[in-house]
Motif scaffolding. Sequence first.
Motif, PDB file in Angstrom:
ATOM      1  N   ARG A   1       2.857   4.009   9.962  1.00 44.16           N
ATOM      2  CA  ARG A   1       2.585   2.662  10.458  1.00 44.16           C
ATOM      3  C   ARG A   1       1.938   1.802   9.373  1.00 44.16           C
ATOM      4  NH1 ARG A   1      -0.784   2.867  15.662  1.00 44.16           N
ATOM      5  NH2 ARG A   1      -0.277   0.649  15.636  1.00 44.16           N
ATOM      6  N   ILE A   2       1.024   2.380   8.595  1.00 45.60           N
ATOM      7  CA  ILE A   2       0.445   1.636   7.467  1.00 45.60           C
ATOM      8  C   ILE A   2       1.533   1.282   6.463  1.00 45.60           C
ATOM      9  CG2 ILE A   2      -1.154   1.775   5.527  1.00 45.60           C
ATOM     10  CD1 ILE A   2      -2.879   3.658   7.226  1.00 45.60           C
ATOM     11  N   ASP A   3       2.382   2.252   6.178  1.00 40.82           N
ATOM     12  CA  ASP A   3       3.458   2.050   5.212  1.00 40.82           C
ATOM     13  C   ASP A   3       4.403   0.942   5.661  1.00 40.82           C
ATOM     14  OD1 ASP A   3       4.898   3.341   2.773  1.00 40.82           O
ATOM     15  OD2 ASP A   3       6.469   3.196   4.300  1.00 40.82           O
ATOM     16  N   ALA A   4       4.737   0.917   6.952  1.00 35.43           N
ATOM     17  CA  ALA A   4       5.642  -0.103   7.468  1.00 35.43           C
ATOM     18  C   ALA A   4       5.009  -1.488   7.424  1.00 35.43           C
ATOM     19  CB  ALA A   4       6.058   0.238   8.899  1.00 35.43           C
ATOM     20  N   ALA A   5       3.713  -1.574   7.741  1.00 31.36           N
ATOM     21  CA  ALA A   5       3.046  -2.874   7.746  1.00 31.36           C
ATOM     22  C   ALA A   5       2.838  -3.414   6.345  1.00 31.36           C
ATOM     23  CB  ALA A   5       1.698  -2.764   8.466  1.00 31.36           C
ATOM     24  N   LEU A   6       2.668  -2.513   5.373  1.00 34.68           N
ATOM     25  CA  LEU A   6       2.299  -2.926   4.021  1.00 34.68           C
ATOM     26  C   LEU A   6       3.361  -2.573   2.990  1.00 34.68           C
ATOM     27  CD1 LEU A   6      -1.477  -1.995   4.230  1.00 34.68           C
ATOM     28  CD2 LEU A   6      -0.467  -4.282   4.261  1.00 34.68           C
ATOM     29  N   LEU A   7       4.592  -2.306   3.448  1.00 36.13           N
ATOM     30  CA  LEU A   7       5.754  -2.176   2.570  1.00 36.13           C
ATOM     31  C   LEU A   7       5.541  -1.169   1.454  1.00 36.13           C
ATOM     32  CD1 LEU A   7       6.676  -5.959   2.254  1.00 36.13           C
ATOM     33  CD2 LEU A   7       7.716  -4.258   3.754  1.00 36.13           C
ATOM     34  N   GLY A   8       4.974  -0.021   1.802  1.00 36.70           N
ATOM     35  CA  GLY A   8       4.797   1.024   0.806  1.00 36.70           C
ATOM     36  C   GLY A   8       6.089   1.754   0.522  1.00 36.70           C
ATOM     37  N   GLY A   9       5.995   2.730  -0.340  1.00 36.06           N
ATOM     38  CA  GLY A   9       7.186   3.486  -0.721  1.00 36.06           C
ATOM     39  C   GLY A   9       7.446   4.689   0.147  1.00 36.06           C
ATOM     40  N   GLY A  10       6.815   4.731   1.319  1.00 38.97           N
ATOM     41  CA  GLY A  10       6.974   5.865   2.198  1.00 38.97           C
ATOM     42  C   GLY A  10       5.788   6.797   2.046  1.00 38.97           C
ATOM     43  N   PRO A  11       5.192   7.262   3.165  1.00 37.10           N
ATOM     44  CA  PRO A  11       4.032   8.158   3.058  1.00 37.10           C
ATOM     45  C   PRO A  11       4.425   9.462   2.383  1.00 37.10           C
ATOM     46  CG  PRO A  11       4.832   8.072   5.328  1.00 37.10           C
ATOM     47  CD  PRO A  11       5.595   7.033   4.561  1.00 37.10           C
ATOM     48  N   GLY A  12       3.713   9.818   1.324  1.00 36.46           N
ATOM     49  CA  GLY A  12       4.052  11.017   0.567  1.00 36.46           C
ATOM     50  C   GLY A  12       3.211  12.203   0.986  1.00 36.46           C
ATOM     51  N   ILE A  13       3.824  13.370   0.927  1.00 32.51           N
ATOM     52  CA  ILE A  13       3.134  14.616   1.254  1.00 32.51           C
ATOM     53  C   ILE A  13       2.717  15.278  -0.051  1.00 32.51           C
ATOM     54  CG2 ILE A  13       3.333  16.860   2.373  1.00 32.51           C
ATOM     55  CD1 ILE A  13       5.651  15.674   4.019  1.00 32.51           C
ATOM     56  N   VAL A  14       1.413  15.509  -0.210  1.00 36.78           N
ATOM     57  CA  VAL A  14       0.910  16.233  -1.377  1.00 36.78           C
ATOM     58  C   VAL A  14       0.223  17.482  -0.837  1.00 36.78           C
ATOM     59  CG1 VAL A  14      -0.428  16.091  -3.497  1.00 36.78           C
ATOM     60  CG2 VAL A  14       0.569  14.023  -2.525  1.00 36.78           C
ATOM     61  N   ALA A  15       0.998  18.522  -0.662  1.00 40.97           N
ATOM     62  CA  ALA A  15       0.478  19.734  -0.033  1.00 40.97           C
ATOM     63  C   ALA A  15      -0.566  20.417  -0.897  1.00 40.97           C
ATOM     64  CB  ALA A  15       1.630  20.692   0.268  1.00 40.97           C
TER      65      ALA A  15
ATOM     66  N   CYS B   1       0.835  -1.199   0.000  1.00 41.89           N
ATOM     67  CA  CYS B   1       0.000   0.000   0.000  1.00 41.89           C
ATOM     68  C   CYS B   1       0.871   1.251   0.000  1.00 41.89           C
ATOM     69  CB  CYS B   1      -0.915   0.013   1.229  1.00 41.89           C
ATOM     70  SG  CYS B   1      -2.059   1.412   1.266  1.00 41.89           S
ATOM     71  N   ASP B   2       0.651   2.117  -0.985  1.00 41.57           N
ATOM     72  CA  ASP B   2       1.286   3.435  -1.018  1.00 41.57           C
ATOM     73  C   ASP B   2       0.307   4.457  -0.472  1.00 41.57           C
ATOM     74  OD1 ASP B   2       3.894   3.031  -2.103  1.00 41.57           O
ATOM     75  OD2 ASP B   2       2.969   2.564  -4.027  1.00 41.57           O
ATOM     76  N   CYS B   3       0.750   5.221   0.527  1.00 41.73           N
ATOM     77  CA  CYS B   3      -0.120   6.187   1.200  1.00 41.73           C
ATOM     78  C   CYS B   3       0.232   7.609   0.789  1.00 41.73           C
ATOM     79  CB  CYS B   3       0.025   6.071   2.717  1.00 41.73           C
ATOM     80  SG  CYS B   3      -0.358   4.439   3.377  1.00 41.73           S
ATOM     81  N   ARG B   4      -0.796   8.433   0.676  1.00 43.49           N
ATOM     82  CA  ARG B   4      -0.599   9.847   0.403  1.00 43.49           C
ATOM     83  C   ARG B   4      -1.456  10.665   1.362  1.00 43.49           C
ATOM     84  NH1 ARG B   4       3.117   8.108  -1.664  1.00 43.49           N
ATOM     85  NH2 ARG B   4       3.959   8.478  -3.753  1.00 43.49           N
ATOM     86  N   GLY B   5      -0.839  11.686   1.933  1.00 47.01           N
ATOM     87  CA  GLY B   5      -1.559  12.621   2.777  1.00 47.01           C
ATOM     88  C   GLY B   5      -1.662  13.949   2.058  1.00 47.01           C
ATOM     89  N   VAL B   6      -2.885  14.440   1.867  1.00 44.82           N
ATOM     90  CA  VAL B   6      -3.086  15.702   1.168  1.00 44.82           C
ATOM     91  C   VAL B   6      -3.391  16.790   2.188  1.00 44.82           C
ATOM     92  CG1 VAL B   6      -5.543  15.245   0.775  1.00 44.82           C
ATOM     93  CG2 VAL B   6      -4.334  16.858  -0.702  1.00 44.82           C
ATOM     94  N   GLY B   7      -2.827  17.963   1.987  1.00 46.55           N
ATOM     95  CA  GLY B   7      -3.011  19.045   2.946  1.00 46.55           C
ATOM     96  C   GLY B   7      -2.045  18.921   4.109  1.00 46.55           C
ATOM     97  N   THR B   8      -2.430  19.459   5.261  1.00 46.66           N
ATOM     98  CA  THR B   8      -1.527  19.498   6.416  1.00 46.66           C
ATOM     99  C   THR B   8      -2.149  18.967   7.695  1.00 46.66           C
ATOM    100  OG1 THR B   8      -2.229  21.776   6.882  1.00 46.66           O
ATOM    101  CG2 THR B   8      -0.272  21.491   5.487  1.00 46.66           C
ATOM    102  N   ASP B   9      -3.381  18.433   7.630  1.00 39.18           N
ATOM    103  CA  ASP B   9      -4.071  18.018   8.856  1.00 39.18           C
ATOM    104  C   ASP B   9      -3.852  16.559   9.230  1.00 39.18           C
ATOM    105  OD1 ASP B   9      -5.131  20.558   9.149  1.00 39.18           O
ATOM    106  OD2 ASP B   9      -6.904  20.082   7.939  1.00 39.18           O
ATOM    107  N   TRP B  10      -3.324  15.755   8.341  1.00 42.03           N
ATOM    108  CA  TRP B  10      -3.178  14.335   8.616  1.00 42.03           C
ATOM    109  C   TRP B  10      -1.955  14.060   9.504  1.00 42.03           C
ATOM    110  CZ3 TRP B  10       1.287  12.211   6.295  1.00 42.03           C
ATOM    111  CH2 TRP B  10       1.903  13.033   5.351  1.00 42.03           C
ATOM    112  N   LYS B  11      -1.986  12.938  10.220  1.00 39.70           N
ATOM    113  CA  LYS B  11      -0.894  12.566  11.128  1.00 39.70           C
ATOM    114  C   LYS B  11       0.102  11.675  10.408  1.00 39.70           C
ATOM    115  CE  LYS B  11      -1.474  11.661  15.393  1.00 39.70           C
ATOM    116  NZ  LYS B  11      -1.872  11.064  16.687  1.00 39.70           N
ATOM    117  N   VAL B  12       1.334  12.114  10.387  1.00 35.61           N
ATOM    118  CA  VAL B  12       2.390  11.369   9.700  1.00 35.61           C
ATOM    119  C   VAL B  12       2.545   9.975  10.297  1.00 35.61           C
ATOM    120  CG1 VAL B  12       4.848  11.313   9.155  1.00 35.61           C
ATOM    121  CG2 VAL B  12       3.619  13.473   9.087  1.00 35.61           C
TER     122      VAL B  12
END
Length: 748
Positions: free
Chosen positions: A525-539, A509-520
């Motif tokens: 933790r999702i990224d670590a459990a599901l071997l994603g490419g690192g949570p990305g910031i899409v401001a 699972c690749d995760c993306r957080g849009v904006g600034t309100d989400w918790k890194v």
Amino acid sequence: MVRASVPAAPTPPPSAVPAWPPPTEGTRPVAVDDPGLCVWCPGHVVDGYCGRCGFLQPTGRDHVEVRARRAFGVSDRGLRHRRNEDAMAIRVVEDDAPHAAGTVVAVVCDGVSSSPRSDEASRVTAETGATVLAERVRRGADPREATATAMTRAAEAVAAIAESPSSAPACTFVSAVLDPRTGAVTLGWVGDSRAYWISGGPASSASALLTRDDSWSEAMVQMGALSREEAMRSANAHALIAWMGADSGEIDAHVSTVTPTGPGAILLCSDGLWNYYPEARDLAEAVPGASSAPGEAARSYVGLALEAGGKDNITVVVIPVPADQGVPVPNASERSAGPGFRVEVDQNPYLPLGGTEVHAVVSVTSDGPVGAGSSVPASEVIIVDTSGSMYGEKIHAAKRAARAAVETLRDGVRFAVVAGHREAEMIYPDGVHLAEADASTRAEALAAVGRLRADGGTRMGAWLLRAAELFDTAGGGIRHAILLTDGQNNEVPDVFDRVLQRVAGSFVCDCRGVGTDWKVEELRRIDAALLGGGPGIVADPADLEADFRAMAQASMGKAVADVALRLWTPPNAVVRYVKQVAPTVQDLTHRAVERVTRAGDYPTGSWGTESRDYHVCVEVPPGDPGRQLRAGWVRVVLPGEGGAQEQVLASGNILAEWTSDEARVTGINPRVAHYTGQVELAQAIQDGLDARREGTTRPPPPGWAVLSLSHTSRGTRRPRGSSTAWSTSSTRPPGRSGSGPVSTRSTR
């Protein structure tokens, strides 16, 4: 042997040469007829190392025979020398390799006895040259370019073991690459080790010497100053004017390609043979049938040199060339579409006496199978946060991004679109199952995405469980999800923890957080459990469309699923950590599953054409000076499905050797140093983000400065003769010149 230009180096006393300790009680030395047993413990030898205790086995170089499917080599100490300073290495490219299938690579090196540790010089040079040469042609390089590169790398390897330019181990070098499809033979050489063509009969190309010695006598003959007979009578006849070593300067490396008419054989040898049989015709007459019985021929040539006096080390490699100039190998359409992986290990293996911690950077590269990704089953789930906080431009940007991902899906991929709020709502298709992508289903999904509305809360655990449920309906293959959110998870922490444990490793699972309100931390933790490419910031929500398209394209390029990095360690060793450090940072240390005794399988997810780096740290018990230990055996493993046997796709060694040589111990491998710093930096950045969100400050780690930055662009990921039958051509590696003053080494 003495140097022609400097006084002879004194022979080191026996005590200066590290000796192997006697076998421990209850073990016995390796017998010639039982080479598979370890001399240190009751274990069995694998690739030269004990599979139980991990220690390198004594070489036993007095007489060595190397059998390969399409070549045979024999090396012997001779009758006058106290040790064998020759070395050889043979590699055969696998028949199912994507390039150069069945190609034979061989290297022979002769240590210059007037140099220190000449036996080590020949071994290091031969192994490096053959390994690099085989790997280059396996990857599709032209044999001449591959030979030039291998010679350069071999020269660098032998130069690296020198204590100083005035105390530099040195050797000669000759290599051959036989293309079984065309019969073309590419040769490379420095010094006076030779390559011959041995004719197999009247229909074949005539026997011939294929190389020209880098020696004083040959130089005098080429200049016309002396006849060959006069030059060979000189005391300087065997003095070298080119060799490999730290004191060689710019080597004049020769590369040549010949295409003989078979049957016949390529013969590589040191001067321990050709001193007695310098003419190609005499070699062919002395041992007939080399093309049909290479093993017997190699033994016979060594036997002839011993009978003639055996005053030097003798090494012979025979590579048969059949009459049809080719060995049947499958063409690309007949080969398995299995993935092509390779492993490279960067480290400084030397530890101080009493040292226990071994570091290495393991680089794993996948070239993908033939037609990468085109026939590999794949599933994609696109999860879009539709909670109330996504209202406005963010939900419109999310729709455009989801459409971009759907448009990227290739035909045959099974997919779904899920709206995430308090529950996981199926947007497309109807019902909890996956649709198969084609023009019709993609159009239906694009229309369904338009119905996304922002409303409700955020329960990411429910979204992940729905994705796992969908993937379970698809069976095996590539399983990839994209998750977009803009807010904090409203689930009870214990519930979320149980969900992560339930889905860990079941898909990527690749995760993306849009904006600034989400918790890194939640996405980490999702990224670590599901071997994603690192949570990305899409401001900026406007950047979502391009980002989703890129993630979907990367997923469609994956060629193999569920690859594991298997790390074996010897008894009493402890794996301190295994971390992916590029292109993203992932700590895999606690993800290991033991499927083989003393070996942990670390999940790496699905792969396309890409490269990833892993930092491995192993703690081992201290060893005796001079002993080499396999501290880790790294293998890339593809599990078998439906009862099929697993595949080992590539492997590499992490080594440890104890020494009192401070220069060796203090050497720092730059890649290990780089990635150690990268992991520390990544953690420091994360600590800073956490502190900023909490409105607190924390002191920086020692050696780090704190900067306040404003960042507005989205995160990105790093991609990671004598006969008219001869056809000849020659070249030299770039940067190698024959100009300049001539220095020599005497080979006597």
